[in-house]
Every structure is written in structure tokens, then in C-alpha cells.
Design an enzyme around this catalytic site. Structure first.
Site, PDB file in Angstrom:
ATOM      1  N   PRO A   1       0.922   4.267  -1.128  1.00 28.11           N
ATOM      2  CG  PRO A   1      -0.969   4.805  -2.382  1.00 28.11           C
ATOM      3  CD  PRO A   1      -0.105   3.648  -2.006  1.00 28.11           C
ATOM      4  CG  ASP A   2      -1.335   3.319   3.894  1.00 31.28           C
ATOM      5  OD1 ASP A   2      -2.071   4.301   4.058  1.00 31.28           O
ATOM      6  OD2 ASP A   2      -1.763   2.155   3.864  1.00 31.28           O
ATOM      7  CE1 TYR A   3       8.244   3.912   4.988  1.00 29.97           C
ATOM      8  CE2 TYR A   3       8.885   4.944   2.920  1.00 29.97           C
ATOM      9  CZ  TYR A   3       9.199   4.525   4.206  1.00 29.97           C
ATOM     10  OH  TYR A   3      10.459   4.739   4.700  1.00 29.97           O
TER      11      TYR A   3
ATOM     12  CB  ALA B   1      -0.927  -0.016   1.215  1.00 31.43           C
TER      13      ALA B   1
END
Length: 794
Positions: A560-562, A558
Site C-alpha cells: 500500500p505504501d508504494y 508494504a
């Protein structure tokens, strides 16, 4: 957010690629004066792409050079070096992304420390300045491969896929912004500048969610699973009547809501789907049941109905749809900028609102448009400047953080703050790590989660139910003694709890709050439910990944989370740097959606130039022909990117295929026409070769190549081992494990004294006693009231 009273830093960007460009772009959009130093022929990113030859410059340059000034310096001449030296003596920050260019420009760290002792030099390189890969040629594709992201992206039993072009370099640039702000914060105390060395490969290694802990905790390798996120039954792409939707039902409550919405109520309580991680043989039954509901409805209707049921779901958008997205338009993320020719482009803004950041877009400068900058600089004195007295400490030493973040994006940010020396106090609900368990809590399984432990090292834990009697007063008392509060709840939560920024700042005017909800604090979608796996799709990221002629594909993590977590860390430290100047805190509004949309900026600008949606090209790259991922012995894969005609001749020689080195294939255009045939020839050759040895052989010939590394291979990789990237920590319940370290070296920070993640509520008593002066009776009363705990409720 522009504040004319806020003094700007002078930032010098001396780079050749997108990593330094992105870091410089962040400084420029934050309101600082960024001077781009270019050679007479211009920055390499100025070259127009084949898709838009009349644009005058490449889309990446038009995006990332926004609000910068351009000067031309012939750094190999005496006059050029003198001008560059005067510029650096006046500068606060120097950003570079090529150690070779730095050496060619005559910049030597020791000499700069004498002539410009306050200068912060951020040195970005693909693999770091040491180790066996230090001199390797790099592309986005080789960084993905050696960073472990290619292996887990794509369909099982098919060739793995790379992610979008430039994302690895942009991630390095965003991380460099964090490092630069941290070094500036330390400079504000000691007066000393420093050189910070950052590895793009290590930024990618640090950006894994389950890949590393799946191996270190379970002895397993995370594999490719297409658009389904691992074995999570409710996380997948589904075809709609007019497009594709990304579903991310990631909790049991969300699954039950999904079953109600899709009229699959027989599945509620079905033991096959009682756990989020479902057996592979049951996934097909799930898809067969819910897919018709999606297929019968338009994409946007599907998303609207799912969101109404608080089920995370988003459209899989193309790049032009990202430009017209209602939330991005409402928050003025895309802003018009008109250049000297009268052409107007919509350019992205900084993905967080911070004091001093630019509200208006400024177009990229013409080559050498600001040459007068060099003429106004004072001449060199000839005498070294006085070095600051005193030593350098950890950049965030003395900073206290209340961390209310959950899952992945927020804990990534606060892990970096803790690594940089901040005292991070994790505020978590007693049930946040899971239930007591059927054994009555004897095994303390809630303290054994590998991902939690990876993300929460160097922190303290207070397990507090903020809705319980006495909890809010305790939290407010803690906030009075803290510098920063960071949270990633939906926008309504902090206000509902009575701990919003207005309440906190009334008690502590110096407090900084960073809020990082999925879509930001304002706009029509502010209350939308978003996860990294849905933002991946809504930002257009998935639209540019996939096998040729097939549908969109999500990244293996995922991502975009990082990316949001790294931007949040940068926003946090930048706000602390601003507070050191102004004396006042502020509320920073960060949108996770905008964070990854900023990475998509050049693709959106390219669409504005061409009107053509980018095709899914598999593993082919527009500026490397041939390029691809090819099979090797033992089910391994290797990335090969041929970036010049000379490299192609060299590859033909290595393959023993001089028949392919003739005039017909001597140019990129010629090779592009026969790419399929060349792929077959290269695959036949690589299939007989050992991937690690072949990578070394190709790199020795100057050809960018990288082995596609799996999770277990990441731990064994010789570059990471040589640089000591992984950190071994001991947890009282799960023992010793290795975790990704900090992807840059910075003065005052070592891993000595680092601690593994805290147990739930481990520091309830010690923090409340030391910071608030609570005695044993007061702490016992909070336990009795259920306000604090050190284990989940039965």
C-alpha cells in the site's frame, strides 16, 4: 470536488485488460470524458464471473467502467478503422494495453504523429515492447513472480504466494496515469503529443522496498517471513477474541508504548528488543509475552487501545467490512450508482480529491450505449496535420518541488517527479536519517542507508528543523519560489508548524500542495496512525491472500505504501496540468488507505453481487485451471496458469501425460474437480526441471508461466538487462550501486546526468544562496541557531 468550469480531456481507451481499464478509470473519476472502444462481443472484462453469472458483467468491469462511455468499433473493417481514426484525431489521450490489438486496429505510431500530432498514446504491456519476454503470455501471477513479489510472500519453507488478482495490472494503470499527465504537461508547452511505452513488470520491480537494496548493499536475498515484516519484532499479525489484528510497532518509542499497554514492562530496556531488527531466536519470546493480551480482547478493542497509545495497529478486514468501514463511509469513498435495471452498487471514487473530480458515481455503460459519439465526429481531412514546432523537454523541467515526505510512500512519489525532470528539494529534519553513532559521526552512517539512497536519487537536501528559530521563515520563502509542496505527515503537523496550505497559498496563490496522510485529511480516523503494513490489512488485501483453509497473509512488501506513492505522483502532476489551465494552485487530499482500497474495488463489488466472502485460494486462479506455483530444481519455483482447454492439451503433451488429456479433464469444470490430483502430477514433472528453461518451454507453447525470482535473480534477469531497466549511480560514501529505473519511456527523459541520493544537508548553502539570496553570514546564523545542519546532533 467537481468543478463544472473545468474543461475535460477526451480520453480513448482501447484495451483488453485491467491495466488500461484502471488508467481509464482514473481519468474518468478525475472528471474527464473517457470513451471505451469495444469489439462487437464487448470488452473481455464484461464477461460475468462464475461466482455471479447473473450479474450481466464482471465485477472488474462494473467497477472500472464507471463514468465511461461505450462505443462499438469493428476495427478490422474499413468503416471501423475510419471511425477509430476520426476518434483518435479528436482525442487528447489514447490508452492501450495490447500491442497486438493496436497493430490489428491499424494504429501506426508514425502515421498517428502526422494525423494527430497532439495525441498522447500510453502503451501498456506486460513486459514492455522489447526484450526476450515481449511476446510472453502474462497473468497477474506471472507478473508477481517475474517482478519479485511472489518470492517474498508467504511462509518460509513453504510454497510462495501470489498477491491479489489484478493488483499488478492496476499498478501499471496507475503508473500509466502519471505518465499520461506528465506527457500532457509537456504538450502544454510544446504542443507535441508522443507515445509513452510502459512495462507492468518494471512497475512491480520499482515497487520493492528492501528486496533490491538487501542484495545490492548487503549481498543478501530477502526471504519469506510470513506475517512478520522481515525481522522487525513489533510487526506481525495477532489473533484476537473475534478476529485478527495487524500490529506495526516500528520504532523504539512505539515498542515501549506497546510494552506499557500489554503490561510487559519487564521488556522495556531488554537488550533482546533494544533494536527493531531482533534475532530470530528472540521473536518467539516476544510473541509469547504479548499474544495473550491480544487473544483476550475483541479485535476492535485491541485496535482502539493501540491507537490511543499511538501504536500503529489495524483490523484485518474482510471485503464486506471494507465496504462498511467508518472512515471510507464518512469520506464517501463508496458511492451508490444505479444502472438501467435498477440495481444499485457502491462504487469507489478516486483516492485523492482534486479539482474537477467526480463526487457522484455513474454506472458502467451498456455495450455501445454511446454510439452517437462516433457519428458526431468530423470526417478526415485527408491531409496531415501540422506538426508542432520545437523540441520536447523533460515533462517536469522547470517545476520546483519541496519534498517533506518520509519513509517510503512519499519518497516514491517525489522520486518519480525528480526522474521526470523536476527540481526536488528534500526538506528533512537533521535527525531523520538516524543518530550520530558511537563513532561520533566519523563513518557518516546516516548517509549510507540503501533504502534512502534508492528512494531519493536526483534530489537536493536541506536539513532543517522547522521548529527552530528562523526555520519557518526560511521554509515560507522557499515555498514562494516553488510550484509544489508534498507531505505525508499526520493531518495536524503542517498546521502546528504554521506552514499549512492556507498560509502557503496566501504567499503563493499558484502553489499546489499534496497531502497524503494514512487516512486522509477528514473523517473520524484522520489522526489515526497508519503504516503500509497496517493498511494492507485494513483494506482487505490480506484477507484474500493465504494458504487454503488458513488465516490471512500480508504481502511481502508494504505494497500500500508504494501504491499510495504512485497515486500521489499522479495527483501531483494532474494538479500541475490543471494549474497550467486555471493559473491557480490547489490542495490535494490523498488518502493512502483509499489508494489501496481502490485496488480492492472489484473484490468489494463482487461481494455485493454474491454476498460471499472470497476464500483464500493459495495460488489458484478462477480463470486458469489448473493454476499454481510448482517446485523446480535447486529450490526454485515456477508459476503455471492454464487458461484454455487447448493449453491444457499442450501441457499434457509437454509432460508426456496424454492419459490426462481425455474427456474427463478436457474442460475447466472437469479439471477443477480434480485440481489437487493435477497439482500433484504437475509438481512431479516440474520438480525435475530447471525453472528458467521450463518457463521458456511453456511460453513457447503459449502457456502463461513465470519463474519465481528472488532479489539477486531480479538483477540478473535477462528481460530487465535487455531493456536497461536498472540504473547504476555513484554515491560519494557508498560507491556504485544499481537501482530500479523509471518503468516507462517518455520523451525528454534519459538517465544521463542522474545523481545518487544527496548527503544530509548537502545543499543547504547552495539552495539558500541561489534561491533566497542568503549570504554566508545568514547561512552561518541558521547553523548557529540549529535551524539547519549537515549531520545529526550529538
Amino acid at each position: 470536488m467537481t468543478d463544472a468550469a473545468a474543461p475535460s480531456l477526451l480520453v480513448v481507451e482501447l484495451g483488453q485488460g485491467p491495466a488500461a481499464a484502471y488508467c481509464g478509470w482514473m481519468f474518468a473519476q478525475a472528471g474527464h470524458d473517457v470513451v471505451l472502444v469495444e469489439p462487437p462481443e464487448g470488452h473481455p472484462l464484461r464477461a460475468p464471473s462464475g461466482a455471479a453469472p447473473s450479474a450481466g458483467a464482471g465485477a472488474a468491469f462494473l467497477t472500472l467502467a464507471s463514468a465511461k462511455r461505450s462505443v462499438v468499433v469493428e476495427h478490422q473493417s474499413a468503416g471501423g478503422r475510419d471511425a477509430l481514426g476520426r476518434l483518435l484525431r479528436a482525442a487528447d489521450v489514447l490508452i492501450t494495453d495490447s500491442p497486438e490489438l493496436v497493430a490489428a486496429a491499424g494504429i501506426e505510431t508514425g502515421a498517428m504523429q502526422e494525423t494527430a500530432p497532439g495525441l498522447v498514446h500510453i502503451s501498456i504491456s506486460p513486459f514492455g515492447e522489447s526484450g526476450p519476454y515481449a511476446g510472453f503470455a502474462a497473468t497477474s501471477a506471472t507478473l508477481y513472480a517475474l517482478g519479485g513479489h511472489t518470492y517474498i510472500t508467504g511462509e518460509a519453507a513453504r510454497e510462495p504466494l501470489n498477491g491479489p488478482r489484478y493488483f499488478p495490472e492496476f499498478l501499471a494503470g496507475a503508473t500509466a496515469f502519471v505518465a499520461a499527465q506528465a506527457a500532457l504537461l509537456e504538450r502544454g508547452r510544446s504542443g507535441a503529443g508522443q507515445k509513452v511505452e510502459l512495462s507492468a513488470m518494471e512497475c512491480l520491480l520499482a515497487g520493492h522496498q528492501f528486496t533490491l537494496t538487501r542484495h545490492s548493499y548487503q549481498g543478501m536475498a530477502l526471504e519469506r517471513t510470513g506475517n512478520r515484516y522481515a525481522s522487525l519484532v513489533g510487526v506481525n499479525f495477532y489473533d484476537c477474541a473475534d478476529g485478527v489484528a495487524a500490529l506495526a510497532a516500528s520504532s523504539q518509542a512505539q515498542l515501549e508504548q506497546l510494552f506499557l499497554l500489554t503490561e510487559c514492562t519487564d521488556f522495556i530496556g531488554d537488550p533482546r528488543f533494544a533494536a527493531l531488527a531482533t534475532l530470530p531466536e528472540n521473536l518467539a519470546a516476544f510473541d509469547a509475552a504479548i499474544a495473550p493480551w491480544f487473544a483476550a480482547r475483541p479485535r476492535d478493542e485491541v485496535v482502539e487501545q493501540c491507537q490511543a497509545f499511538r501504536i500503529p495497529c489495524a483490523p484485518v478486514l474482510e471485503v464486506d467490512e471494507v465496504l462498511s468501514h467508518q472512515q471510507l463511509q464518512a469520506r464517501k469513498f463508496w458511492r451508490p450508482a444505479e444502472d438501467a435495471s435498477g440495481r444499485s452498487l457502491q462504487l469507489p471514487r478516486l483516492p485523492f480529491r482534486i479539482r474537477g473530480s467526480r463526487d457522484e458515481a455513474i454506472p458502467a455503460p451498456a455495450l455501445g450505449a454511446d454510439q452517437a459519439v462516433l457519428e458526431s465526429l468530423p470526417a478526415a481531412s485527408g491531409a496531415p496535420s501540422s506538426a508542432p514546432a520545437g523540441g520536447v523537454s523533460a515533462p517536469l523541467a522547470g517545476i520546483r518541488v519541496l519534498d517533506l515526505t518520509r519513509v517510503w510512500s512519499g519518497p516514491v512519489a517525489t522520486r518519480m517527479l525528480a526522474d521526470l525532470g523536476a527540481e526536488v528539494i528534500k526538506i528533512e529534519h537533521p535527525g531523520s536519517r538516524g543518530p550520530l553513532g558511537p563513532d561520533g559521526g566519523a563513518a557518516q552512517n546516516w548517509n549510507r542507508n540503501g533504502l534512502f539512497n534508492e528512494l531519493n536519487r536526483n534530489k537536493k537536501s536541506i536539513a532543517i528543523d522547522l521548529a527552530a528559530p528562523g526555520a519557518r521563515d526560511t521554509f515560507l520563502a522557499l515555498a514562494e519560489r516553488c510550484d509544489l509542496v508534498i507531505e505525508n505527515f499526520s493531518p495536524r503537523v503542517m498546521g502546528n508548524l504554521g506552514i499549512d496550505f492556507e498560509t502557503l497559498s496566501a504567499r503563493n496563490p499558484r502553489i499546489v500542495m499534496v497531502s497524503m496522510p494514512g487516512y486522509g485529511l477528514t473523517g473520524p480516523m484522520r489522526d489515526g496512525v497508519a503504516y503500509g503494513t497496517t493498511i494492507d490489512s485494513e483494506s482487505g488485501t490480506a484477507s484474500v491472500i493465504g494458504y487454503p483453509g488458513e488465516g490471512p497473509m500480508r504481502m511481502g512488501v508494504a505494497f500500500p505504501d508504494y501504491v499510495a506513492g504512485i497515486h500521489a505522483a499522479g495527483a501531483s502532476v494532474a494538479a500541475l496540468v490543471d494549474r497550467a489551465r486555471s493559473g491557480s494552485g490547489q490542495h490535494v487530499d490523498l488518502s493512502q488507505f483509499e489508494s489501496i482500497s481502490a485496488f480492492m474495488g472489484p473484490a468489494v463489488v463482487e461481494w455485493q453481487l454474491t454476498g460471499v466472502r472470497p476464500p483464500r485460494m493459495g495460488n489458484r486462479c478462477p480463470d486458469a485451471v489448473p493454476s499454481g506455483i510448482y517446485p523446480c530444481l535447486d529450490d526454485r519455483w515456477i508459476v503455471v496458469n492454464v487458461q484454455s482447454d487447448g493449453q491444457w492439451a499442450g501441457l499434457c503433451d509437454l509432460m508426456g501425460r496424454n492419459d490426462l488429456a481425455g474427456a474427463r479433464l478436457s474442460t475447466a469444470d472437469g479439471r477443477l474437480r480434480w485440481h489437487d490430483d493435477l497439482d500433484a502430477a504437475i509438481s512431479a514433472w516440474t520438480a525435475t526441471r530447471d525453472a528458467p528453461a521450463l518457463m521458456d518451454e511453456l511460453q513457447a507453447a503459449g502457456i502463461a508461466a513465470g519463474q519465481v525470482l528472488s532479489g539477486p535473480e531480479l538483477f540478473a534477469d535477462r528481460q530487465s538487462r535487455a531493456r536497461g531497466f536498472f540504473v547504476e549511480l555513484e554515491h560519494p560514501l557508498v560507491g556504485r550501486h544499481e537501482y530500479p529505473g523509471l518503468p516507462f519511456s517518455i520523451a525528454g527523459v534519459t538517465t544521463e546526468g542522474w545523481t545518487d541520493a544527496p548527503c544530509l544537508g548537502e545543499h543547504n548553502a547552495s539552495v539558500l544562496a541561489s534561491l533566497l539570496g542568503y549570504d554566508d553570514a545568514a547561512i552561518a546564523a541558521l547553523y548557529e541557531a540549529g535551524a539547519i545542519a549537515d549531520r545529526p546532533q550529538a
